[in-house]
Design a protein around this motif. Structure first.
Motif, PDB file in Angstrom:
ATOM      1  N   UNK A 111      -9.215 -43.036 -12.976  1.00  0.00           N
ATOM      2  CA  UNK A 111     -10.669 -42.796 -12.974  1.00  0.00           C
ATOM      3  C   UNK A 111     -11.468 -44.039 -12.621  1.00  0.00           C
ATOM      4  N   UNK A 112     -10.798 -45.189 -12.575  1.00  0.00           N
ATOM      5  CA  UNK A 112     -11.507 -46.413 -12.223  1.00  0.00           C
ATOM      6  C   UNK A 112     -11.784 -46.564 -10.744  1.00  0.00           C
ATOM      7  N   UNK A 113     -11.191 -45.724  -9.917  1.00  0.00           N
ATOM      8  CA  UNK A 113     -11.382 -45.827  -8.471  1.00  0.00           C
ATOM      9  C   UNK A 113     -12.820 -45.483  -8.089  1.00  0.00           C
ATOM     10  N   UNK A 114     -13.417 -46.210  -7.150  1.00  0.00           N
ATOM     11  CA  UNK A 114     -14.785 -45.909  -6.720  1.00  0.00           C
ATOM     12  C   UNK A 114     -14.883 -44.687  -5.824  1.00  0.00           C
ATOM     13  N   UNK A 115     -13.754 -44.220  -5.296  1.00  0.00           N
ATOM     14  CA  UNK A 115     -13.682 -43.049  -4.420  1.00  0.00           C
ATOM     15  C   UNK A 115     -12.246 -42.537  -4.485  1.00  0.00           C
ATOM     16  N   UNK A 116     -11.988 -41.293  -4.075  1.00  0.00           N
ATOM     17  CA  UNK A 116     -10.600 -40.814  -4.049  1.00  0.00           C
ATOM     18  C   UNK A 116      -9.716 -41.771  -3.261  1.00  0.00           C
ATOM     19  N   UNK A 117      -8.542 -42.057  -3.769  1.00  0.00           N
ATOM     20  CA  UNK A 117      -7.694 -43.053  -3.123  1.00  0.00           C
ATOM     21  C   UNK A 117      -7.386 -42.675  -1.683  1.00  0.00           C
ATOM     22  N   UNK A 118      -7.387 -41.382  -1.363  1.00  0.00           N
ATOM     23  CA  UNK A 118      -7.110 -40.937   0.001  1.00  0.00           C
ATOM     24  C   UNK A 118      -8.214 -41.325   0.965  1.00  0.00           C
ATOM     25  N   UNK A 163      -9.725 -44.419   0.525  1.00  0.00           N
ATOM     26  CA  UNK A 163      -9.839 -45.871   0.309  1.00  0.00           C
ATOM     27  C   UNK A 163      -8.931 -46.637   1.265  1.00  0.00           C
ATOM     28  N   UNK A 164      -9.403 -47.778   1.702  1.00  0.00           N
ATOM     29  CA  UNK A 164      -8.608 -48.705   2.501  1.00  0.00           C
ATOM     30  C   UNK A 164      -8.192 -49.854   1.589  1.00  0.00           C
ATOM     31  N   UNK A 165      -6.929 -50.232   1.634  1.00  0.00           N
ATOM     32  CA  UNK A 165      -6.399 -51.266   0.751  1.00  0.00           C
ATOM     33  C   UNK A 165      -6.080 -52.521   1.555  1.00  0.00           C
ATOM     34  N   UNK A 166      -6.604 -53.660   1.098  1.00  0.00           N
ATOM     35  CA  UNK A 166      -6.197 -54.963   1.634  1.00  0.00           C
ATOM     36  C   UNK A 166      -5.426 -55.667   0.527  1.00  0.00           C
ATOM     37  N   UNK A 211     -14.337 -44.751   2.550  1.00  0.00           N
ATOM     38  CA  UNK A 211     -15.454 -44.773   1.613  1.00  0.00           C
ATOM     39  C   UNK A 211     -15.477 -46.033   0.757  1.00  0.00           C
ATOM     40  N   UNK A 212     -14.344 -46.694   0.642  1.00  0.00           N
ATOM     41  CA  UNK A 212     -14.280 -47.907  -0.174  1.00  0.00           C
ATOM     42  C   UNK A 212     -13.108 -48.762   0.279  1.00  0.00           C
ATOM     43  N   UNK A 213     -13.248 -50.059   0.031  1.00  0.00           N
ATOM     44  CA  UNK A 213     -12.170 -51.013   0.318  1.00  0.00           C
ATOM     45  C   UNK A 213     -11.704 -51.591  -1.012  1.00  0.00           C
ATOM     46  N   UNK A 214     -10.405 -51.535  -1.266  1.00  0.00           N
ATOM     47  CA  UNK A 214      -9.821 -52.090  -2.477  1.00  0.00           C
ATOM     48  C   UNK A 214      -9.138 -53.404  -2.123  1.00  0.00           C
ATOM     49  N   UNK A 215      -9.511 -54.469  -2.817  1.00  0.00           N
ATOM     50  CA  UNK A 215      -9.033 -55.803  -2.499  1.00  0.00           C
ATOM     51  C   UNK A 215      -8.142 -56.341  -3.614  1.00  0.00           C
TER      52      UNK A 215
END
Length: 248
Positions: free
Chosen positions: A160-167, A169-172, A218-222
């Motif tokens: 639930x901590x994700x800012x958007x569905x992981x599908x 999200x872009x991960x760096x 929708x979001x970038x996870x760093x």
């Protein structure tokens, strides 16, 4: 410097830039070749992408090659008779400055770095370029992922901590810290698979700009490398995310 009462002086270490300075025969003052607050450019295409869309302002790019050897901005330091203070982390670390002074036989000079606690609720004045809370930021909202405990073996892609569905999200990533998300994310890139800070430095801005090309993001996870291991990289990631951190 950064609107203050000091002047920053630097000399590039690239043959094309050095030829330009010799041809000009005067010091050159110029802004960064990107839109304010956006991800820094590391190749001519980045410059054209940011600044080449104004028909009334012709743009000429002096092409020094497609790849920067370092990838991030230079270290900025305030030099005084008895102290050197690093105001912005870059390729030259605090320890490298200490070593250079010792090798030159210079003693009695303290070498430290400025550490300022900045929160999303404040944006203090800059003491060096690139020190605003939001800087080096991609157009897709970015978030730092709080490091998991050392014993954790997986990250929940449905957290639930994700800012958007992981599908979406872009991960760096850095050294596989967020590898469990790879199979679930919209796109994934590890900027330093072997954990070398210099590799992350070279690929950081290229990776941030890459996120803007991923349709539907929708979001970038760093990932967050240790500040002790990669202080300059971590500084840029913090500002690319505007200090926003999530826990999975």
């Amino acid at each position: 410097m950064a609107g203050g009462a000091t002047v920053g002086i630097r000399c590039p270490n690239h043959p094309v830039a050095l030829d330009l300075l010799r041809a000009a025969a005067v010091p050159i003052a110029a802004p960064s070749a990107n839109l304010f607050g956006h991800v820094s450019p590391t190749c001519p295409a980045h410059v054209v992408s940011d600044l080449g869309h104004h028909p009334s302002i012709p743009l000429t790019v002096l092409d020094g090659g497609a790849t920067c050897s370092v990838g991030i901005e230079s270290t900025v330091a305030r030099v005084q008779p008895d102290a050197v203070t690093v105001l912005r982390h870059g390729a030259v670390s605090v320890q490298m400055i200490r070593t250079a002074l010792a090798d030159a036989g210079i003693t009695g000079v303290a070498v430290t770095a400025v550490h300022r606690a900045v929160t999303p609720a404040e944006t203090p004045g800059e003491i060096a370029p690139g020190q605003l809370l939001t800087h080096y930021a991609p157009s897709v909202p970015a978030f730092l992922v709080k490091p998991a405990p050392a014993h954790a073996e997986f990250i929940d892609p449905a957290s639930p901590g994700l800012p958007a569905p992981v599908a979406s999200c872009v991960v760096i990533d850095f050294a596989g810290m967020l590898a469990p998300l790879r199979a679930h994310a919209l796109a994934y890139k590890d900027m330093a698979p072997d954990g070398r800070p210099e590799q992350a430095s070279r690929r950081l801005y290229e990776s941030l700009r890459w996120t803007e090309t991923i349709e539907g993001a929708q979001a970038v996870l760093l990932a967050q490398p240790s500040r002790e291991i990669a202080p300059a990289v971590m500084d840029r990631l913090f500002r690319a995310a505007s200090g926003r951190e999530i826990e999975l």
